[in-house]
Enzyme design. Sequence first.
Site, PDB file in Angstrom:
ATOM      1  CB  SER A   1      11.585  74.861  85.362  1.00  0.00           C
ATOM      2  OG  SER A   1      12.949  75.341  85.028  1.00  0.00           O
TER       3      SER A   1
ATOM      4  CD  GLU B   1      17.051  76.600  82.340  1.00  0.00           C
ATOM      5  OE1 GLU B   1      17.106  77.070  81.187  1.00  0.00           O
ATOM      6  OE2 GLU B   1      17.996  76.454  83.184  1.00  0.00           O
TER       7      GLU B   1
ATOM      8  CE1 TYR C   1      12.730  70.707  81.753  1.00  0.00           C
ATOM      9  CE2 TYR C   1      13.693  72.904  81.937  1.00  0.00           C
ATOM     10  CZ  TYR C   1      13.079  71.886  82.679  1.00  0.00           C
ATOM     11  OH  TYR C   1      12.780  71.737  83.724  1.00  0.00           O
TER      12      TYR C   1
END
Length: 324
Positions: A124, A126, A148
């Site tokens: 991801s 992120e 996460y």
Amino acid sequence: MKKRAFITGITGQDGSYLAEFLLKMGYEVYGMVRRTSTLNFERIRHIQDQVTLIPGDMLDQTSLTNALREIHPQEVYNLAAQSFVQTSWVQPVFTGDVTALGVTRLLDAIRTIDPEIRFYQASSSEMFGKVQEVPQRETTPFYPRSPYGVAKVYGHWITVNYRESYNLHATSGILFNHESSRRGYEFVTRKVTHTAAKIKLGLAKELRIGNLDSQRDWGFAGDYVEAMWLMLQQDKPDDYVVATGVTHSVEKLLNVAFSTLDLDWKQYTVQDERFMRPAEVDLLVGDPTKAGQQLGWEPKVSFEQLIQMMVESDLQLLKAEHNL
Ligand code: NDP
Ligand code: GDP
């Protein structure tokens, strides 16, 4: 002989699009589902008779090993995760167990059962978090900003490590945010399109929202699952950024969604502390050059088209639900 693919997270947004795509490509599709007291097959109901569902859980090594032994897939797509950033602060250990350690469990099952299996890890944007470079590419250093994001960094590196340690065809796809009418209601795009449609129909009065300034590179999930498949068709495993290369703020998202319904977002939106995050990712914008050059992949749906499509879909959904 048909190729066999095994998808973890088949009941999620991406799992449902990937399953559809692989069926179209002539695959036998197997998906892992975890036991729940009520069924949550909403996203795959339309293809449920064409896929085989196998019980299992990313927390349970035995179920992963047995699934691979039973199916003997050529390709494994690991899409299962606790995927919502905000929840990862509330359940940081669980997020690490599923989203990080789950990847090791699956990779180790592959190594043991059949090291020829090709593996895709759903990494991801992120992971870039507090970005060290704009735009972000495969070589940009990671600086995750949530449990996460940290878990996804682990998932990425364990994928690289198993590739290098055991010569597995293991690939990490670093995908920027991608959305659709099947996106979970807690993510900002879906929250905005669904609530705007409710307001239009008189079913809600306001939208409570967090940070309006953060910027994301939003694409369409249907386009992004094709990139996953292309990655596993390459002779060599590698890492790829998948993005549109264009970024928009949450405020712009509000503007596009509400104006699609001829509404002024400023009249209906209330900022609410509850949706602010302990640490924010302010700006994500990807550089998909490598995916373009090596995979021949490019996004087809623009941000405006995506949001309009989601608003329209939510409007129809709500009308049907409420007999309007
Ligand atoms: P969703 O949250 O829609 O789907 C997650 C899937 O994982 C669901 O099928 C869920 O099952 C399953 N799952 C969760 N925990 C477990 C577990 N312990 N065991 C087995 N299955 C589990 O996510 P998306 O489809 O949006 O994303 C797919 C993957 O891509 C995720 O790994 C996500 O982190 C990653 N990603 C997504 C991006 C995006 O913008 N969508 C961007 C970059 C990466 P259930 O239905 O039972 O909850
Ligand atoms: P993420 O990029 O995976 O965290 O995807 P989200 O859709 O959850 O959030 C995208 C951005 O929207 C983040 O910067 C959030 O802080 C911001 N945001 C602002 N208000 C909200 C909200 O009400 N809900 C969510 N989910 N995000 C919000």
